[in-house]
Design a protein around this motif. Structure first.
Motif, PDB file in Angstrom:
ATOM      1  N   GLN A 153       0.865  -1.139  -0.127  1.00 20.42           N
ATOM      2  CA  GLN A 153       0.126   0.078   0.055  1.00 20.42           C
ATOM      3  C   GLN A 153       0.764   1.174   0.045  1.00 20.42           C
ATOM      4  OE1 GLN A 153      -2.359  -0.815   3.433  1.00 20.42           O
ATOM      5  NE2 GLN A 153      -4.038  -1.529   2.215  1.00 20.42           N
ATOM      6  N   GLN A 154       2.089   1.256   0.745  1.00 15.38           N
ATOM      7  CA  GLN A 154       2.959   2.337   0.986  1.00 15.38           C
ATOM      8  C   GLN A 154       3.458   2.608  -0.524  1.00 15.38           C
ATOM      9  OE1 GLN A 154       5.435   1.681   4.079  1.00 15.38           O
ATOM     10  NE2 GLN A 154       4.118   2.324   5.632  1.00 15.38           N
ATOM     11  N   LEU A 155       4.045   1.444  -1.135  1.00 10.26           N
ATOM     12  CA  LEU A 155       4.500   1.696  -2.477  1.00 10.26           C
ATOM     13  C   LEU A 155       3.908   2.169  -3.444  1.00 10.26           C
ATOM     14  CD1 LEU A 155       6.760  -1.548  -2.470  1.00 10.26           C
ATOM     15  CD2 LEU A 155       7.680   0.806  -2.472  1.00 10.26           C
ATOM     16  N   LEU A 156       2.354   1.459  -3.363  1.00  8.23           N
ATOM     17  CA  LEU A 156       1.327   2.233  -4.479  1.00  8.23           C
ATOM     18  C   LEU A 156       1.124   3.852  -4.334  1.00  8.23           C
ATOM     19  CD1 LEU A 156      -0.931  -0.901  -5.067  1.00  8.23           C
ATOM     20  CD2 LEU A 156       1.567  -0.378  -5.976  1.00  8.23           C
ATOM     21  N   ALA A 157       0.724   4.115  -3.070  1.00  7.84           N
ATOM     22  CA  ALA A 157       0.728   5.407  -2.459  1.00  7.84           C
ATOM     23  C   ALA A 157       1.648   6.276  -3.043  1.00  7.84           C
ATOM     24  CB  ALA A 157       0.347   5.723  -1.168  1.00  7.84           C
ATOM     25  N   GLN A 158       3.094   5.809  -3.089  1.00  9.10           N
ATOM     26  CA  GLN A 158       4.327   6.413  -3.436  1.00  9.10           C
ATOM     27  C   GLN A 158       4.089   6.595  -5.134  1.00  9.10           C
ATOM     28  OE1 GLN A 158       7.858   4.854  -2.201  1.00  9.10           O
ATOM     29  NE2 GLN A 158       9.024   5.749  -3.767  1.00  9.10           N
ATOM     30  N   ALA A 159       3.741   5.615  -5.564  1.00  8.41           N
ATOM     31  CA  ALA A 159       3.677   5.820  -7.239  1.00  8.41           C
ATOM     32  C   ALA A 159       2.384   6.728  -7.493  1.00  8.41           C
ATOM     33  CB  ALA A 159       3.129   4.363  -7.988  1.00  8.41           C
ATOM     34  N   LEU A 160       1.252   6.733  -6.814  1.00 16.23           N
ATOM     35  CA  LEU A 160       0.159   7.745  -7.069  1.00 16.23           C
ATOM     36  C   LEU A 160       0.948   9.245  -6.786  1.00 16.23           C
ATOM     37  CD1 LEU A 160      -2.804   5.967  -5.421  1.00 16.23           C
ATOM     38  CD2 LEU A 160      -2.420   6.808  -7.994  1.00 16.23           C
ATOM     39  N   GLY A 161       1.711   9.271  -5.838  1.00 13.72           N
ATOM     40  CA  GLY A 161       2.382  10.588  -5.460  1.00 13.72           C
ATOM     41  C   GLY A 161       3.108  11.339  -6.501  1.00 13.72           C
ATOM     42  N   ARG A 162       3.662  10.472  -7.331  1.00 14.97           N
ATOM     43  CA  ARG A 162       4.389  10.714  -8.564  1.00 14.97           C
ATOM     44  C   ARG A 162       3.344  11.413  -9.440  1.00 14.97           C
ATOM     45  NH1 ARG A 162       5.560   8.952 -13.323  1.00 14.97           N
ATOM     46  NH2 ARG A 162       4.596   6.572 -12.867  1.00 14.97           N
ATOM     47  N   THR A 163       2.293  10.841  -9.789  1.00 19.17           N
ATOM     48  CA  THR A 163       1.486  11.006 -10.924  1.00 19.17           C
ATOM     49  C   THR A 163       0.152  11.881 -10.628  1.00 19.17           C
ATOM     50  OG1 THR A 163       0.122   9.168 -10.851  1.00 19.17           O
ATOM     51  CG2 THR A 163       2.270   9.166 -12.137  1.00 19.17           C
ATOM     52  N   GLY A 164      -0.399  11.555  -9.315  1.00 21.93           N
ATOM     53  CA  GLY A 164      -1.458  12.234  -8.925  1.00 21.93           C
ATOM     54  C   GLY A 164      -2.593  11.223  -9.386  1.00 21.93           C
ATOM     55  N   LYS A 165      -3.750  11.305  -8.950  1.00 26.07           N
ATOM     56  CA  LYS A 165      -4.794  10.511  -9.521  1.00 26.07           C
ATOM     57  C   LYS A 165      -5.282  10.853 -10.877  1.00 26.07           C
ATOM     58  CE  LYS A 165      -9.490   8.407  -8.575  1.00 26.07           C
ATOM     59  NZ  LYS A 165     -10.440   7.838  -7.510  1.00 26.07           N
TER      60      LYS A 165
END
Length: 345
Positions: free
Chosen positions: A210-222
């Motif tokens: 979950q933390q890694l996927l949140a990090q990925a979303l932090g790079r792009t935004g939703k």
């Protein structure tokens, strides 16, 4: 990116089919979901007497760069090792397809391994796995477009040999993480609702995922654009399956959808082309948390609910006898008139 001409199956034939179904020797609606399935397949083929010809089960395989960051309980090498298992006939999907006489082939969309030319293996390789979406887009727009071209060629090959029903399965360590990101972006549900344990993560592993996927979303935004979401977070196998769904729908081929990862491909396809939903038969409800979110978003009613979370297309193979039964009852079951049976007063 290639465009597709996909038309809805809705039309006056639906009323004729309902009349035919209601005229069978049974109480109205007594065959439940099989009645809706029979009508769906008949509408796809635009006939009152549908046929399932030269069915083909395909397992799409690809590696994910994010797997190396620890989004899965298994190492990335398991992808190519499982492909070898498929080719040797030893996996669950092999057992189930053999049980039901369903031909099986594996499609290498981007496994980080050189298999060479092998019987039962189709080469659609786009590279040795995607980039890690935690740090960069998973694939370029050009590779995503090439995945669609590969898919069109694949569907054309089968369609020209008489195939009118294709089942989709997948293999790729880390691909439930990719599916979770796609599901979150293309629905209104929070990320934590879309993330499950995948190949069997414990609580600590799930928290890290979950933390890694949140990090990925932090790079792009939703993001909401399905093509962009696919490029940023998809896998080569997922992108190819999106193309297969669309190419098959364009040719009025029945598409059998497996669980969570194939569901992510279906979600992208149906967001791009809403009419593609008419051609998708959802074979089962996965135990993966995000699959319920996908099914609700696509207004899909799966055929089976067995707590499966294996992937590989196992849900498709298990549902295949139901698909055949739906077509058989529509074609072969007697009507009240033909059987001389009195109808309800």
């Amino acid at each position: 990116m290639r465009t597709f001409n996909i038309v809805t199956t809705a039309g006056p034939l639906a009323q004729q089919l309902q009349k035919k179904i209601d005229g069978k020797t049974k109480p109205l609606g007594a065959l439940g979901q099989l009645e809706a399935l029979a009508q769906q397949i008949a509408l796809i083929q635009q006939t009152e007497s549908p046929k399932l010809s030269a069915p083909q089960m395909l397992v799409f395989a690809g590696d994910h760069g994010a797997a190396k960051a620890g989004v899965s309980a298994y190492p990335q090498d398991v992808t190519w090792q499982m492909v070898e298992n498929f080719l040797a006939g030893g996996a669950a999907i092999n057992v189930f397809t053999r049980t039901h006489g369903l031909p099986l082939a594996v499609v290498d969309c981007g496994v980080a391994h050189d298999f060479g030319e092998r019987a039962g293996l189709i080469n659609c390789k786009l590279g040795a796995g995607t980039e890690s979406y935690i740090e960069a887009p998973a694939m370029t727009a050009e590779r995503c477009a090439q995945a669609f071209e590969n898919a069109v060629a694949l569907v054309t090959r089968y369609a020209e040999s008489g195939c009118n029903v294709i089942g989709l399965g997948e293999m790729g360590i880390g691909n439930t993480a990719s599916a979770s990101l796609i599901t979150h972006c293309l629905t209104d549900h929070p990320l934590e609702v879309c993330v499950g344990r995948g190949t069997g993560l414990d609580d600590a592993g799930l928290n890290r995922k979950q933390q890694l996927l949140a990090q990925a979303l932090g790079r792009t935004g939703k993001m909401r654009d399905p093509a962009k979401v696919l490029q940023e977070f998809g896998g080569f196998e997922i992108a190819t399956m999106v193309g297969v769904i669309l190419a098959a729908a364009e040719r009025r081929i029945v598409v059998l959808i497996d669980g969570f990862v194939v569901g992510a491909a279906a979600l992208v396809a149906c967001t791009l082309y809403p009419a593609a939903r008419d051609y998708c038969v959802y074979c089962h409800r996965s135990a993966e948390a995000g699959h319920r979110v996908q099914l609700a978003a696509m207004q899909a009613q799966p055929l089976l609910d067995l707590g499966l979370r294996l992937g590989e297309g196992t849900g498709v193979a298990l549902a295949w006898p139901l698909v055949k039964a739906a077509v058989a009852f529509l074609n072969d079951m007697a009507s009240f008139a033909s059987a001389g049976v009195s109808e309800k007063a």
